[in-house]
Design a protein around this motif. Structure first.
Motif, PDB file in Angstrom:
ATOM      1  N   LYS A 160      -0.897   1.955   5.038  1.00 19.75           N
ATOM      2  CA  LYS A 160      -2.127   1.383   4.493  1.00 19.75           C
ATOM      3  C   LYS A 160      -2.100   1.442   2.960  1.00 19.75           C
ATOM      4  O   LYS A 160      -2.460   0.475   2.292  1.00 19.75           O
ATOM      5  CB  LYS A 160      -3.348   2.127   5.027  1.00 19.75           C
ATOM      6  N   LEU A 161      -1.653   2.574   2.430  1.00 22.95           N
ATOM      7  CA  LEU A 161      -1.542   2.714   0.972  1.00 22.95           C
ATOM      8  C   LEU A 161      -0.562   1.696   0.393  1.00 22.95           C
ATOM      9  O   LEU A 161      -0.824   1.108  -0.655  1.00 22.95           O
ATOM     10  CB  LEU A 161      -1.088   4.132   0.607  1.00 22.95           C
ATOM     11  N   GLN A 162       0.548   1.495   1.085  1.00 15.80           N
ATOM     12  CA  GLN A 162       1.546   0.526   0.624  1.00 15.80           C
ATOM     13  C   GLN A 162       0.945  -0.876   0.599  1.00 15.80           C
ATOM     14  O   GLN A 162       1.109  -1.616  -0.371  1.00 15.80           O
ATOM     15  CB  GLN A 162       2.783   0.571   1.538  1.00 15.80           C
ATOM     16  N   THR A 163       0.241  -1.245   1.663  1.00 18.21           N
ATOM     17  CA  THR A 163      -0.385  -2.565   1.751  1.00 18.21           C
ATOM     18  C   THR A 163      -1.429  -2.736   0.644  1.00 18.21           C
ATOM     19  O   THR A 163      -1.465  -3.760  -0.031  1.00 18.21           O
ATOM     20  CB  THR A 163      -1.054  -2.750   3.134  1.00 18.21           C
ATOM     21  N   LEU A 164      -2.260  -1.715   0.458  1.00 19.55           N
ATOM     22  CA  LEU A 164      -3.285  -1.774  -0.590  1.00 19.55           C
ATOM     23  C   LEU A 164      -2.646  -1.910  -1.966  1.00 19.55           C
ATOM     24  O   LEU A 164      -3.126  -2.665  -2.819  1.00 19.55           O
ATOM     25  CB  LEU A 164      -4.182  -0.533  -0.535  1.00 19.55           C
ATOM     26  N   SER A 165      -1.572  -1.192  -2.181  1.00 17.71           N
ATOM     27  CA  SER A 165      -0.873  -1.245  -3.470  1.00 17.71           C
ATOM     28  C   SER A 165      -0.304  -2.638  -3.726  1.00 17.71           C
ATOM     29  O   SER A 165      -0.407  -3.159  -4.845  1.00 17.71           O
ATOM     30  CB  SER A 165       0.243  -0.208  -3.478  1.00 17.71           C
ATOM     31  N   GLU A 166       0.264  -3.247  -2.693  1.00 18.43           N
ATOM     32  CA  GLU A 166       0.816  -4.600  -2.846  1.00 18.43           C
ATOM     33  C   GLU A 166      -0.297  -5.608  -3.134  1.00 18.43           C
ATOM     34  O   GLU A 166      -0.127  -6.492  -3.975  1.00 18.43           O
ATOM     35  CB  GLU A 166       1.584  -4.993  -1.581  1.00 18.43           C
ATOM     36  N   GLU A 167      -1.418  -5.477  -2.447  1.00 19.66           N
ATOM     37  CA  GLU A 167      -2.555  -6.367  -2.680  1.00 19.66           C
ATOM     38  C   GLU A 167      -3.090  -6.191  -4.103  1.00 19.66           C
ATOM     39  O   GLU A 167      -3.440  -7.159  -4.778  1.00 19.66           O
ATOM     40  CB  GLU A 167      -3.659  -6.099  -1.654  1.00 19.66           C
ATOM     41  N   PHE A 168      -3.145  -4.934  -4.560  1.00 23.41           N
ATOM     42  CA  PHE A 168      -3.620  -4.622  -5.904  1.00 23.41           C
ATOM     43  C   PHE A 168      -2.711  -5.276  -6.945  1.00 23.41           C
ATOM     44  O   PHE A 168      -3.182  -5.908  -7.899  1.00 23.41           O
ATOM     45  CB  PHE A 168      -3.669  -3.104  -6.088  1.00 23.41           C
ATOM     46  N   THR A 169      -1.405  -5.158  -6.755  1.00 24.85           N
ATOM     47  CA  THR A 169      -0.433  -5.750  -7.673  1.00 24.85           C
ATOM     48  C   THR A 169      -0.577  -7.272  -7.702  1.00 24.85           C
ATOM     49  O   THR A 169      -0.526  -7.888  -8.764  1.00 24.85           O
ATOM     50  CB  THR A 169       1.004  -5.361  -7.259  1.00 24.85           C
ATOM     51  N   LYS A 170      -0.777  -7.874  -6.522  1.00 29.99           N
ATOM     52  CA  LYS A 170      -0.954  -9.328  -6.443  1.00 29.99           C
ATOM     53  C   LYS A 170      -2.222  -9.751  -7.195  1.00 29.99           C
ATOM     54  O   LYS A 170      -2.215 -10.749  -7.924  1.00 29.99           O
ATOM     55  CB  LYS A 170      -1.039  -9.753  -4.981  1.00 29.99           C
TER      56      LYS A 170
END
Length: 124
Positions: free
Chosen positions: A7-17
Motif C-alpha cells: 500500500k505504501l509503495q502504491t501511495l508513493s507511486e501515486e504521489f510521485t505521479k
C-alpha cells in the motif's frame, strides 16, 4: 506487514505521479505567461504605429503584409485564449496541490500503521 508495504509503495507511486503532473502544469503555465507577455508587447507596439505604417506577419520564411485591424484582432484573440488557458491551468494546479496534500496524509497514515504493526510484532 507486506500488505502495508504494498500500500505504501502504491501511495508513493501515486504521489510521485501527482508531483510530476503538477510540475508539468506549472511549466505549461510559465510558457503561457511568456507568450502572454510577448503578445502584450506586440499590442503596445500597435499603439505606437502611425497611420499608414505597414505591418508584416512572419509565416514560415516569408513576411506578408497584414492589415492593422486584422493584426490587432489576431493578437487580441491570442491574449483571450492564453488567459483562458492560464485560468484552466491555475484551477488544475490547485486541484493537483489538493490531491498531493491528501496523498501525503494517506502516506503518513500508512506509515503510522506500518510502525504500529511493527511495534506489535516486536512485542509479540
Amino acid at each position: 506487514m507486506a500488505d502495508i508495504q504494498a500500500k505504501l509503495q502504491t501511495l508513493s507511486e501515486e504521489f510521485t505521479k501527482l508531483q510530476q503532473d503538477l510540475q508539468d502544469a506549472v511549466q505549461s503555465r510559465q510558457r503561457l505567461e511568456a507568450q502572454k507577455q510577448e503578445n502584450l508587447g506586440v499590442q503596445k507596439e500597435f499603439v505606437k504605429l502611425k497611420e499608414g505604417e505597414t505591418i508584416y506577419k512572419l509565416i514560415g520564411p516569408v513576411l506578408l503584409k497584414q492589415e492593422k485591424t486584422e493584426a490587432e484582432s489576431t493578437v487580441k484573440g491570442r491574449l483571450e485564449f492564453i488567459d483562458k488557458e492560464i485560468s484552466r491551468l491555475e484551477k488544475h494546479i490547485k486541484e493537483t496541490q489538493g490531491k498531493i496534500e491528501k496523498k501525503k496524509g494517506d502516506i503518513i497514515q500508512a506509515q503510522t500503521s506500518a510502525q504500529a504493526a511493527g511495534a506489535q510484532a516486536a512485542n509479540a
